[in-house]
Design an enzyme around this catalytic site. Structure first.
Site, PDB file in Angstrom:
ATOM      1  CD  GLU A 326      85.185  64.371  32.721  1.00  0.00           C
ATOM      2  OE1 GLU A 326      86.126  63.969  31.793  1.00  0.00           O
ATOM      3  OE2 GLU A 326      85.244  65.422  33.397  1.00  0.00           O
ATOM      4  CB  CYS A 327      83.556  62.247  39.104  1.00  0.00           C
ATOM      5  SG  CYS A 327      83.707  62.142  40.753  1.00  0.00           S
TER       6      CYS A 327
END
Length: 438
Positions: A326-327
């Protein structure tokens, strides 16, 4: 506390009013008096809950009528109320900002609002702003606990602000201008874990500047959560039974909802933390790796030299075992990471792309990902972007709740990567599938 649990939602007209500083100061004042306090943060946020947890000495969860859901938010509040004297809920942005807004949550759960306004460059207009916030409701039924001023320069300044409040608004106190405010960087406050040695001095400054009418707050009626719609049926607890999920947890990978880890454990997974920044390899016996967001751009030179970590991650990927990134976690899976100074650092090379840190916000807001197993809700908030190589196409696109464009979800072999942060309890079946793999 005699008379039951009290609840407060601390909200103001905008971001930057000092909600985190004040909520922490209030929590520590109550804890020092022997009272049990639980903190909450409205909306998607990984940083502010760290300060609230340090101030209260208890876990902090996010609340949101859409991302978390009304039923789950009510469950979290009820569970905390069973073991606390005070529930302190820190708002996000302004009181009426967003859909749903902090005001919507206050109305849904009958939580009194304590209005906090930065009065650092203000005198009698303080009263006009407070009155506008109280009267704007737009059909919401809100109850009010009082008005607090922040960044007050002197006792005389506090008097001017107090006298500007028209009836029935009540002055609840003020917080003086702090000589050592909570430091900030591009994604918000510097994390509490990075300030551990300096927190006592910050707490002392906040405590010295807090002037509060606790009698007014203690006169509030005990909180009771109004009836909420029934929660959706929970998936079978054994969806991830027997699977070990290794979660990156250190200064470079710190943006992770505690509720996500709790859900993985509830679904039967063995959750094991490890530190890529310390060049720890993926733990033996790992079935799936979870690389949350964080600040890899601040640690890119050190990460690029973490050969044991990268070699083990590449091996994990080669064996087609799931990786959820994620990210910032996705940026570390790219070929290279270009930091804010334009310097490139070698990363894992699992995603044919260059991750680039920008100087402007590139994505923000609530999003949903409509998977084959249901709608997974969450958010995006990033300054980075991804320059993918020709021929690399997203496997899916998220949908923004209100504004902005979609976010790409990439799937390369067993890697699932996106700037999207999922809140797993919004769709446990979809979350579980991420860690079961394609």
């Amino acid at each position: 506390m005699a008379g039951g649990t009290r609840a407060l939602l601390i909200a103001g007209p905008a971001s930057g009013q000092g909600k985190t500083s004040f909520t922490c100061a209030l929590a520590r004042r109550l804890v020092a008096g022997g009272e049990r306090v639980r903190g909450f943060k409205i909306g998607p946020d990984f940083i502010d809950p760290g300060f609230l947890a340090a101030a209260t000495g208890a876990p902090v969860h996010n609340l949101d009528l859409w991302m978390v859901g009304a039923a789950e938010s009510a469950r979290l509040l009820d569970a905390a109320a069973a073991e606390a004297d005070w529930l302190l809920i820190e708002g996000a942005m302004g009181l009426y900002d967003g859909d749903p807004s902090p005001a919507d949550l206050a109305a849904a759960f009958a939580v009194p609002v304590l209005t906090l306004i930065d009065a650092g460059s203000m005198a009698e207009t303080f009263g006009a702003l407070a009155l506008g916030l109280h009267e704007y409701g737009r059909g919401r039924t809100l109850s009010w606990a009082g008005v607090v001023a922040n960044r007050v320069a002197s006792p005389n300044h506090a008097r001017m602000l107090r006298e500007s409040l028209p009836p029935p608004l009540q002055w609840a106190g003020h917080l003086q201008r702090c000589q050592q405010p909570l430091p900030e960087r591009h994604l918000g406050l510097v994390q509490a874990r990075e300030l551990a040695s300096g927190l006592p001095q910050i707490w002392a400054g906040l405590d010295a500047g807090l002037h509060l009418d606790l009698g007014l707050l203690r006169s509030l009626p005990a909180w009771r959560c109004p009836p909420q719609p029934p929660a959706a049926p929970r998936p079978p607890a054994g969806l991830l039974a027997g699977r070990q999920v290794a979660v990156a947890r250190d200064a470079a990978f710190s943006f992770c909802y505690e509720a996500n880890l709790h859900l993985l454990a509830t679904l039967g997974a063995r959750v094991q933390a490890f530190s890529p920044l310390a060049d720890e390899p993926v733990p033996e016996g790992t079935d799936a790796v979870y690389l949350p967001g964080g600040y890899p751009e601040l640690h890119a030179p050190a990460l690029s030299g973490c050969h044991r970590f990268f070699d083990s991650l590449r091996q994990h990927h080669a064996e087609r075992r799931p990786i959820v990134a994620e990210c910032g976690g996705m940026m570390v899976c790219a070929d290279t990471l270009r930091d804010g100074e334009g310097r490139e650092h070698r990363m894992a090379g699992l995603l044919p792309a260059t991750a680039v840190m920008g100087s402007r916000l590139a994505g923000i807001g609530l999003h949903s990902w409509r998977t084959d197993h249901g709608e997974l809700r969450g958010h995006v908030f990033h300054y980075g972007r991804l320059e993918v190589q020709p021929g690399v196409a997203p496997a899916a696109l998220t949908q923004p709740r209100r504004y902005g464009g979609p976010e790409a979800v990439y799937q390369v072999g067993s890697l699932t990567a996106s700037f999207f942060h999922g809140y797993y309890s919004s769709c446990p079946a979809a979350a579980a599938q991420l860690f079961l793999g394609p």
